[in-house]
Scaffold this motif. Structure first.
Motif, mmCIF file in Angstrom:
data_model
loop_
_atom_site.group_PDB
_atom_site.id
_atom_site.type_symbol
_atom_site.label_atom_id
_atom_site.label_comp_id
_atom_site.label_asym_id
_atom_site.label_seq_id
_atom_site.Cartn_x
_atom_site.Cartn_y
_atom_site.Cartn_z
ATOM 1 N N SER A 197 0.820 -1.210 0.000
ATOM 2 C CA SER A 197 0.000 0.000 0.000
ATOM 3 C C SER A 197 0.854 1.260 0.000
ATOM 4 O O SER A 197 0.433 2.305 -0.522
ATOM 5 N N ASP A 198 2.063 1.193 0.568
ATOM 6 C CA ASP A 198 2.935 2.361 0.547
ATOM 7 C C ASP A 198 3.400 2.676 -0.877
ATOM 8 O O ASP A 198 3.604 3.847 -1.220
ATOM 9 N N LEU A 199 3.576 1.655 -1.711
ATOM 10 C CA LEU A 199 3.927 1.890 -3.107
ATOM 11 C C LEU A 199 2.772 2.556 -3.845
ATOM 12 O O LEU A 199 2.981 3.459 -4.666
ATOM 13 N N VAL A 200 1.549 2.115 -3.549
ATOM 14 C CA VAL A 200 0.373 2.761 -4.150
ATOM 15 C C VAL A 200 0.312 4.226 -3.735
ATOM 16 O O VAL A 200 0.052 5.122 -4.558
ATOM 17 N N THR A 201 0.583 4.503 -2.460
ATOM 18 C CA THR A 201 0.583 5.887 -1.983
ATOM 19 C C THR A 201 1.676 6.705 -2.664
ATOM 20 O O THR A 201 1.458 7.865 -3.042
ATOM 21 N N ALA A 202 2.852 6.102 -2.843
ATOM 22 C CA ALA A 202 3.971 6.822 -3.461
ATOM 23 C C ALA A 202 3.644 7.210 -4.894
ATOM 24 O O ALA A 202 3.860 8.358 -5.301
ATOM 25 N N VAL A 203 3.123 6.278 -5.686
ATOM 26 C CA VAL A 203 2.802 6.587 -7.080
ATOM 27 C C VAL A 203 1.691 7.627 -7.146
ATOM 28 O O VAL A 203 1.723 8.539 -7.988
ATOM 29 N N SER A 204 0.709 7.525 -6.254
ATOM 30 C CA SER A 204 -0.367 8.520 -6.227
ATOM 31 C C SER A 204 0.168 9.905 -5.902
ATOM 32 O O SER A 204 -0.225 10.899 -6.532
ATOM 33 N N LEU A 205 1.094 9.987 -4.939
ATOM 34 C CA LEU A 205 1.658 11.284 -4.565
ATOM 35 C C LEU A 205 2.536 11.859 -5.678
ATOM 36 O O LEU A 205 2.590 13.084 -5.861
#
Length: 502
Positions: free
Chosen positions: A128-136
């Protein structure tokens, strides 16, 4: 062949009952507007559709989850914006380099990693942190565009010189520019002698680092001494070469002056020693190459577009193999891959995964609320004086991850996130987009109006090339050379124009 005017003169004069003979207008040469229309479709399809489709078709163990689809959206978005920069009728140096970096390092390369299922740096946190990183990263790109849009809405105010020459645009003072040349030769000469002579600059970066350690400049607890040695040994030489190149390409009198040509030749030879690709990091050599090309061709739209277009190909094909001179022959390990895109998943491009690791680190430690930026701004303070001086963001995250090699990237999104959270990241990238767009517009005017001594016509190409280092991060590593460049520019800058310049 009869010209149009000759045909008009030879045509019989119209009289009563005699119609005027129409003469066809002269053929107009093909303009870039017509050429760009012809290239727009294949360029956009290649960057936005074809290359992502080829990567998606590669075999691999990647998971097609939310991170995969968000990464695909980011790649297509950055590709469309890069195509816009290439096809633009105006040269946008800083914005073009920004989107080239995002498309390569945070678009294509992480997308290849998502497909192949391998990253150059391990991800220690949840998916989920990777999903957050790409979104940011997507949100930060949108904020950059918003800042650039706001800058385009605000008219430029040009400084006008007073009758006595004061208050004009920033130009290089002739006497102080000669002092910069002397500083460049003195500092680079000391740098060469301190490391043992010119031959070592054509061996490997490993030998350079060993020579710096033996020289006694670098201390075990601080890198300030070695950073100043390398910075003053390379930056003044590059800036002096850029100013002299600007004079040669814009002044016919300078090209006819033997002394000017001789100084430029000596500066070029000096830079071949201290700023060659063998003894310097790849990102710094990119700065040297890009800034020199943009300075040598200040009004060439073809060169601007060639740099952006060929830069994508070079970054994907050549850059992963360009670390040949990082180690000596014993320490070098050539890349062995079965796919053309596998080096993107195993080398260099760790920006997105490091952003995800930084998010995990912040979740456990909390935000630093400006402490990392304070360390960057006070980079020149030795750790012996400031015992609690912050380390590079990439180093701190790497130590938390338990990595033995902590020379890891910390992209600009990461630096804002660590200190100020999501609001600071959005606001910081919007300000950067605003500043980049304003600088691009002022640079376009300076190239045409400010003459051979224009400071902005040299500073903007240098900043454009250094953008690769600033975006890759960490900022603490990049602050030293940037500050030295600023000091050199302050040394030569004058806002008073002489009667000859006016």
């Amino acid at each position: 062949m009869t010209s149009v005017h000759e045909a008009q003169a030879a045509a019989p004069a119209p009289g009563p009952g005699r119609p005027r003979t129409p003469v066809p207008p002269p053929a107009k040469p093909m303009s870039w507007t017509m050429l760009s229309r012809a290239l727009s479709v294949p360029l956009i399809l290649g960057l936005v559709c074809f290359l992502p489709a080829v990567i998606a078709a590669q075999p691999g163990s990647g998971v097609r989850d939310n991170a995969y689809w968000l990464q695909l959206v980011l790649t297509c978005y950055a590709g469309a914006r890069l195509a816009t920069m290439i096809l633009s009728t105006r040269r946008r140096l800083l914005q073009g380099v920004f989107w080239m970096f995002v498309y390569i390092a945070m678009g294509v390369a992480p997308f290849a990693q998502a497909v192949i299922g391998q990253t150059p740096t391990p991800m220690v946190g949840p998916r989920s942190d990777l999903v957050t990183a790409v979104s940011l990263i997507l949100v930060g790109c949108a904020a950059f565009d918003l800042g650039a849009l706001l800058a385009s809405r605000r008219p430029l105010t040009r400084r006008r010189a007073a009758p006595d020459g004061r208050g004009g645009p920033a130009t290089a003072h002739r006497v102080r520019l000669r002092l910069l040349v002397l500083l460049a030769f003195a500092a680079s000469g000391y740098y060469v002698m301190k490391l043992g002579g010119p031959a070592i600059f054509f061996s490997s970066r490993q030998e350079i680092s060993a020579s710096v350690a033996v020289s006694g400049v670098a201390a075990t607890e601080s890198n300030v001494g070695s950073a100043f040695l390398k910075g003053f040994g390379t930056v003044p030489a590059l800036l002096a070469l850029l100013f002299w190149t600007r004079r040669l390409v814009t002044s016919r009198g300078a090209r006819r002056s033997p002394s000017t040509v001789l100084v430029w030749t000596a500066l070029l030879a000096l830079n071949l020693v201290v700023n060659n690709p063998v003894s310097n990091a790849r990102y710094w050599f990119l700065t040297v190459l890009v800034s020199l090309l943009f300075t040598a061709f200040p009004s060439s739209s073809a060169m601007y577009r060639s740099v952006l277009a060929t830069g994508v190909v070079g970054a994907l094909v050549l850059f992963p193999y360009a670390d040949r001179f990082r180690y000596d022959d014993e320490g070098y390990r050539p890349v062995q891959s079965a796919s053309a895109f596998e080096p993107l998943a195993t080398k260099d491009y760790d920006q997105t995964v490091m952003f995800a690791n930084t998010i995990s680190w912040v979740d456990t430690r909390g935000h630093t609320y400006g402490r990392q930026f304070a360390g960057t701004g006070l980079f020149f303070v030795p750790r012996a004086v400031w015992s609690g001086k912050p380390e590079d963001t990439g180093v701190r995250v790497g130590q938390w991850m338990g990595m033995s090699m902590t020379n890891l990237s910390a992209p600009l999104w990461t630096e804002f996130w660590v200190d100020f959270g999501p609001a600071g990241m959005v606001g910081g990238l919007a300000l950067i987009g605003y500043g980049a767009a304003r600088t691009d517009r002022r640079y376009a005017l300076a190239v045409l109006r400010d003459g051979p001594g224009s400071v902005l016509a040299v500073a903007a190409p240098l900043i454009a090339g250094y953008t690769f280092i600033l975006l890759r991060g960490p900022l603490l590593q990049s602050a030293g050379k940037l500050a030295i460049a600023a000091l050199c520019l302050l040394l030569v800058t004058s806002f008073r124009r002489t009667p000859r310049q006016r």
